[in-house]
Enzyme design. Sequence first.
Site, PDB file in Angstrom:
ATOM      1  N   GLN A 207       0.832  -1.220   0.000  1.00 19.82           N
ATOM      2  CA  GLN A 207       0.000   0.000   0.000  1.00 19.82           C
ATOM      3  C   GLN A 207       0.864   1.268   0.000  1.00 19.82           C
ATOM      4  OE1 GLN A 207      -0.518  -2.669   1.974  1.00 19.82           O
ATOM      5  NE2 GLN A 207      -2.657  -2.867   2.581  1.00 19.82           N
ATOM      6  N   ASP A 248      -5.739   1.295  12.859  1.00 15.59           N
ATOM      7  CA  ASP A 248      -6.977   0.591  12.509  1.00 15.59           C
ATOM      8  C   ASP A 248      -7.862   0.377  13.728  1.00 15.59           C
ATOM      9  OD1 ASP A 248      -6.672  -0.385   9.495  1.00 15.59           O
ATOM     10  OD2 ASP A 248      -4.725  -0.361  10.470  1.00 15.59           O
TER      11      ASP A 248
END
Length: 368
Positions: A207, A248
């Site tokens: 990513q 997260d």
Amino acid sequence: MKVDGIPYRTIWLKPGDARVVQIIDQTRLPHAFEVVDLHTVQDICSAIRDMTVRGAGLIGACAAYGMYLATLEAPESGFTDFMARAGAALKATRPTAANLAWAVDRMAQAINSGTAPDQQRTIAREAAQAIADEDAEYCRRIGVHGLPLIAALSRRKLGQTVNILTHCNAGWLAFVDGGSATAPIYAAHDADIPVHVWVDETRPRNQGASLTAWELGQHGVPHTLIADNAGGHLMQHGLVDMVITGADRVTRNGDVANKIGTYLKALAARDNEIPFYVALPSSTLDFSLHDGIANIPIEERDADEVRFMTGLTAAGTVECVRICPATTPARNWGFDVTPARLVTQLICERGLCAATEDAILSLFPEHR
Ligand code: MRU
């Protein structure tokens, strides 16, 4: 955020057809920019699971729109059961990011406040839009609160470039707009403070290489891609002034779940006395958990994400290749937990705070 000069969010309702959700296909970046139509809650579940959309804030917003699409699909009789199943299916797509279940629960509560399906569909559309707008606004505020940290380092360096290391993508692609870790960086760049970003490639799905490098380039922020294991070496040689990552899920005592490898960066930062900041909106806080290592569910994904890599060939085609012997077994944990003691401060939409229960609850007293 602008793509080739055109303003975009990462998710929106199709202009002229509010029964369709549109997203940017993140599995195709950086080699192609493609917008995909999603028509059903099942389409939304698939997009989250296969990471066509990803990033904590964005999968929360996407799940919210999934609940809205579910209200359009739900039969008049059995509306409530259909919605309960839709919510459960959405929550089952990915386990680690707190934002997803948070968004589904907030949508369910809003929808349940209506008394008839027609009214509930309108409520759901407005509630999903509100979650998306709030996500973008909270990222903007994270930028406002994080900017002084970079400005202070810039002053201490007498205006020399501030070098910031980040891991994975906690940028505008991971949210509806703006990003968490990148928001202070964009704010500093826009304020003419010289910044440069070390971008961890972030194996196995890359990513950093595919998404963070792409969006920093779109915004004109100087950056350099590095192998995942380079950060410690750079820190030892004075080439990193600060680390900013996203999150997260963050527990009430400040333990941080983030993309696998974050913990190692935090250890290296501590060993080199480099500040390690974590940027997050409050939708990432999980006030029900006290111990991140024991309690945060860590997603384990398909081992083939480790065994194979995708990229652009010299001939200009995107291809997937195996990087290990055909029979090599692999494991693929998506996240790790950085203990609160390694985090210098959290950057939230309400301001900065230490990664401790007291400090977090001072910022969010409604969760005492
Ligand atoms: O697996 P992903 O790409 O959905 O992982 C999320 C992340 O990009 C990172 O962990 C990020 O730092 C937090 S999301 C704001």
